[in-house]
Motif scaffolding. Structure first.
Motif, PDB file in Angstrom:
ATOM      1  N   PRO A   2       0.823  -1.211   0.000  1.00  0.00           N
ATOM      2  CA  PRO A   2       0.000   0.000   0.000  1.00  0.00           C
ATOM      3  C   PRO A   2       0.863   1.269   0.000  1.00  0.00           C
ATOM      4  O   PRO A   2       2.023   1.248   0.368  1.00  0.00           O
ATOM      5  CB  PRO A   2      -0.800  -0.101   1.299  1.00  0.00           C
ATOM      6  N   THR A   3       0.257   2.366  -0.383  1.00  0.00           N
ATOM      7  CA  THR A   3       0.913   3.659  -0.355  1.00  0.00           C
ATOM      8  C   THR A   3       1.218   4.034   1.094  1.00  0.00           C
ATOM      9  O   THR A   3       0.369   3.851   1.966  1.00  0.00           O
ATOM     10  CB  THR A   3      -0.015   4.729  -0.970  1.00  0.00           C
ATOM     11  N   PRO A   4       2.418   4.547   1.376  1.00  0.00           N
ATOM     12  CA  PRO A   4       2.737   4.939   2.753  1.00  0.00           C
ATOM     13  C   PRO A   4       1.755   5.977   3.302  1.00  0.00           C
ATOM     14  O   PRO A   4       1.271   6.842   2.569  1.00  0.00           O
ATOM     15  CB  PRO A   4       4.148   5.529   2.647  1.00  0.00           C
ATOM     16  N   ILE A   5       1.490   5.879   4.582  1.00  0.00           N
ATOM     17  CA  ILE A   5       0.623   6.828   5.284  1.00  0.00           C
ATOM     18  C   ILE A   5       1.402   8.129   5.461  1.00  0.00           C
ATOM     19  O   ILE A   5       2.491   8.132   6.031  1.00  0.00           O
ATOM     20  CB  ILE A   5       0.199   6.255   6.658  1.00  0.00           C
ATOM     21  N   THR A   6       0.853   9.243   4.996  1.00  0.00           N
ATOM     22  CA  THR A   6       1.568  10.520   5.050  1.00  0.00           C
ATOM     23  C   THR A   6       1.157  11.402   6.222  1.00  0.00           C
ATOM     24  O   THR A   6       1.741  12.464   6.426  1.00  0.00           O
ATOM     25  CB  THR A   6       1.367  11.294   3.741  1.00  0.00           C
ATOM     26  N   ASP A   7       0.149  10.983   6.976  1.00  0.00           N
ATOM     27  CA  ASP A   7      -0.322  11.747   8.131  1.00  0.00           C
ATOM     28  C   ASP A   7      -0.613  10.730   9.232  1.00  0.00           C
ATOM     29  O   ASP A   7      -1.387   9.788   9.017  1.00  0.00           O
ATOM     30  CB  ASP A   7      -1.589  12.512   7.750  1.00  0.00           C
ATOM     31  N   PRO A   8      -0.035  10.883  10.433  1.00  0.00           N
ATOM     32  CA  PRO A   8      -0.248   9.884  11.481  1.00  0.00           C
ATOM     33  C   PRO A   8      -1.716   9.714  11.887  1.00  0.00           C
ATOM     34  O   PRO A   8      -2.101   8.660  12.390  1.00  0.00           O
ATOM     35  CB  PRO A   8       0.610  10.373  12.645  1.00  0.00           C
ATOM     36  N   VAL A   9      -2.541  10.702  11.628  1.00  0.00           N
ATOM     37  CA  VAL A   9      -3.974  10.591  11.926  1.00  0.00           C
ATOM     38  C   VAL A   9      -4.603   9.460  11.115  1.00  0.00           C
ATOM     39  O   VAL A   9      -5.593   8.856  11.525  1.00  0.00           O
ATOM     40  CB  VAL A   9      -4.678  11.941  11.639  1.00  0.00           C
ATOM     41  N   GLN A  10      -4.002   9.139   9.971  1.00  0.00           N
ATOM     42  CA  GLN A  10      -4.532   8.093   9.092  1.00  0.00           C
ATOM     43  C   GLN A  10      -4.186   6.681   9.559  1.00  0.00           C
ATOM     44  O   GLN A  10      -4.766   5.712   9.047  1.00  0.00           O
ATOM     45  CB  GLN A  10      -3.997   8.292   7.676  1.00  0.00           C
ATOM     46  N   LEU A  11      -3.252   6.525  10.498  1.00  0.00           N
ATOM     47  CA  LEU A  11      -2.831   5.188  10.902  1.00  0.00           C
ATOM     48  C   LEU A  11      -3.945   4.355  11.549  1.00  0.00           C
ATOM     49  O   LEU A  11      -4.157   3.212  11.139  1.00  0.00           O
ATOM     50  CB  LEU A  11      -1.619   5.261  11.843  1.00  0.00           C
ATOM     51  N   PRO A  12      -4.660   4.856  12.576  1.00  0.00           N
ATOM     52  CA  PRO A  12      -5.701   4.008  13.170  1.00  0.00           C
ATOM     53  C   PRO A  12      -6.777   3.538  12.192  1.00  0.00           C
ATOM     54  O   PRO A  12      -7.104   2.344  12.174  1.00  0.00           O
ATOM     55  CB  PRO A  12      -6.278   4.875  14.302  1.00  0.00           C
ATOM     56  N   PRO A  13      -7.329   4.416  11.327  1.00  0.00           N
ATOM     57  CA  PRO A  13      -8.322   3.893  10.383  1.00  0.00           C
ATOM     58  C   PRO A  13      -7.722   2.921   9.370  1.00  0.00           C
ATOM     59  O   PRO A  13      -8.376   1.959   8.963  1.00  0.00           O
ATOM     60  CB  PRO A  13      -8.909   5.123   9.696  1.00  0.00           C
ATOM     61  N   ALA A  14      -6.476   3.137   8.976  1.00  0.00           N
ATOM     62  CA  ALA A  14      -5.830   2.206   8.037  1.00  0.00           C
ATOM     63  C   ALA A  14      -5.609   0.853   8.692  1.00  0.00           C
ATOM     64  O   ALA A  14      -5.821  -0.196   8.069  1.00  0.00           O
ATOM     65  CB  ALA A  14      -4.506   2.788   7.549  1.00  0.00           C
ATOM     66  N   PHE A  15      -5.209   0.849   9.961  1.00  0.00           N
ATOM     67  CA  PHE A  15      -5.002  -0.396  10.699  1.00  0.00           C
ATOM     68  C   PHE A  15      -6.329  -1.134  10.854  1.00  0.00           C
ATOM     69  O   PHE A  15      -6.419  -2.337  10.627  1.00  0.00           O
ATOM     70  CB  PHE A  15      -4.377  -0.102  12.067  1.00  0.00           C
TER      71      PHE A  15
END
Length: 126
Positions: A2-15
């Protein structure tokens, strides 16, 4: 990959999305090299054991639900906390539910992508 997460706010929903869709490789792509996790039993585990836990949760039809995240980020490090609920079918066939408030640390890699470096699902409660 996947494309790297560029904003840490996006990590929980991506996980949450990766776990709920049963995509182990995507779950692992969200973890930094050298990641550690403090389990709900208080044990500290490294990447291989964390991989095994994630695979077991996926095999148990895990359904993770993260609440709104609170994120404090500096240059290349971020603190992330959110309420979560996880339902999973255990080896005995019974559905189990756990809840908590996490305290995680993420860091930005050389590729600019954010990944979880320290996972602590029970935050300060454990």
């Amino acid at each position: 990959m996947p494309t790297p997460i560029t904003d840490p706010v996006q990590l929980p929903p991506a996980f949450e999305k990766a776990m709920n869709s049963g995509k182990l490789d995507e779950v692992l792509s969200l973890l930094a090299p050298g990641v550690v996790m403090r389990t709900v039993t208080g044990e500290t585990v490294t990447r291989q054991t964390l991989r095994d836990y994630a695979a077991g949760s996926i095999a148990g039809n895990a359904q993770l639900c993260n609440g709104p995240s609170r994120v404090v980020a500096g240059d290349d490090i971020a603190f992330i906390s959110e309420e979560w609920t996880l339902e999973v079918t255990g080896p005995d066939g019974n559905r189990k539910k756990a809840t908590g408030t996490s305290a995680h640390v993420a860091r930005r890699g050389q590729d600019g992508g954010w990944r979880m470096a320290i996972l602590n699902p029970l935050g300060t409660a454990a």
